[in-house]
Design a protein around this motif. Structure first.
Motif, short mmCIF file in Angstrom:
data_model
loop_
_atom_site.label_atom_id
_atom_site.label_comp_id
_atom_site.label_asym_id
_atom_site.label_seq_id
_atom_site.Cartn_x
_atom_site.Cartn_y
_atom_site.Cartn_z
N CYS A 25 51.28 20.11 13.55
CA CYS A 25 50.80 19.22 14.60
C CYS A 25 51.16 17.79 14.19
O CYS A 25 50.95 17.39 13.04
CB CYS A 25 49.29 19.37 14.77
SG CYS A 25 48.57 18.19 15.91
N GLU A 41 48.09 20.09 10.81
CA GLU A 41 47.80 21.51 10.64
C GLU A 41 48.90 22.33 11.31
O GLU A 41 49.47 21.91 12.31
CB GLU A 41 46.45 21.86 11.26
CG GLU A 41 45.27 21.37 10.46
CD GLU A 41 43.96 21.92 11.00
OE1 GLU A 41 43.96 23.02 11.60
OE2 GLU A 41 42.94 21.23 10.82
N GLU A 56 47.40 27.91 20.69
CA GLU A 56 46.79 26.75 20.04
C GLU A 56 47.17 25.43 20.68
O GLU A 56 46.76 24.37 20.21
CB GLU A 56 47.18 26.74 18.55
CG GLU A 56 46.64 27.92 17.79
CD GLU A 56 46.91 27.83 16.31
OE1 GLU A 56 46.86 26.71 15.77
OE2 GLU A 56 47.18 28.87 15.70
N CYS A 91 47.36 15.95 13.37
CA CYS A 91 46.52 16.34 12.23
C CYS A 91 47.29 17.07 11.13
O CYS A 91 46.73 17.35 10.07
CB CYS A 91 45.34 17.19 12.69
SG CYS A 91 45.81 18.84 13.29
N HIS A 126 47.43 19.68 20.97
CA HIS A 126 46.84 20.64 20.03
C HIS A 126 45.38 20.83 20.41
O HIS A 126 44.62 19.87 20.43
CB HIS A 126 46.98 20.11 18.60
CG HIS A 126 46.58 21.06 17.54
ND1 HIS A 126 46.25 20.64 16.28
CD2 HIS A 126 46.45 22.41 17.54
CE1 HIS A 126 45.94 21.69 15.54
NE2 HIS A 126 46.05 22.78 16.29
N ARG A 127 44.97 22.04 20.69
CA ARG A 127 43.59 22.31 21.12
C ARG A 127 42.58 21.95 20.03
O ARG A 127 41.49 21.49 20.33
CB ARG A 127 43.43 23.78 21.51
CG ARG A 127 44.13 24.15 22.78
CD ARG A 127 43.88 25.62 23.10
NE ARG A 127 44.69 26.05 24.20
CZ ARG A 127 44.31 26.07 25.47
NH1 ARG A 127 43.10 25.65 25.78
NH2 ARG A 127 45.11 26.48 26.42
N GLU A 128 42.93 22.16 18.77
CA GLU A 128 42.00 21.92 17.67
C GLU A 128 41.60 20.45 17.54
O GLU A 128 40.43 20.13 17.47
CB GLU A 128 42.65 22.38 16.36
CG GLU A 128 41.82 22.15 15.13
CD GLU A 128 41.00 23.36 14.74
OE1 GLU A 128 40.13 23.19 13.89
OE2 GLU A 128 41.25 24.45 15.28
N CYS A 129 42.58 19.53 17.53
CA CYS A 129 42.27 18.12 17.31
C CYS A 129 42.33 17.28 18.59
O CYS A 129 41.87 16.15 18.61
CB CYS A 129 43.20 17.53 16.25
SG CYS A 129 44.91 17.33 16.78
#
Length: 56
Positions: free
Chosen positions: A35, A40, A47, A38, A6-9
């Motif tokens: 995910c 999300e 993403e 996280c 996951h790019r975000e976390c």
């Protein structure tokens, strides 16, 4: 083994024992999914990124 990150976390998007294998594209019908790290929602393939673990 290829895994989705996951790019975000920066954590695994799927359980670690769920490998993407040699497929580099995800079917559109699998989105959205939460995910694994996280929790999300991941809405589309932009993403996530693929990471190759060599397992040496």
């Amino acid at each position: 083994m290829l895994t989705l990150i996951h790019r975000e976390c920066g954590g695994p998007a799927l359980e670690t024992n769920t490998a993407v294998g040699e497929v580099c594209a995800l079917p559109v019908d699998r989105f959205p999914f939460p995910c694994f790290t996280c929790l999300e929602d991941i809405l589309d393939e932009s993403e996530v990124r693929l990471s190759e673990e060599l397992g040496i």
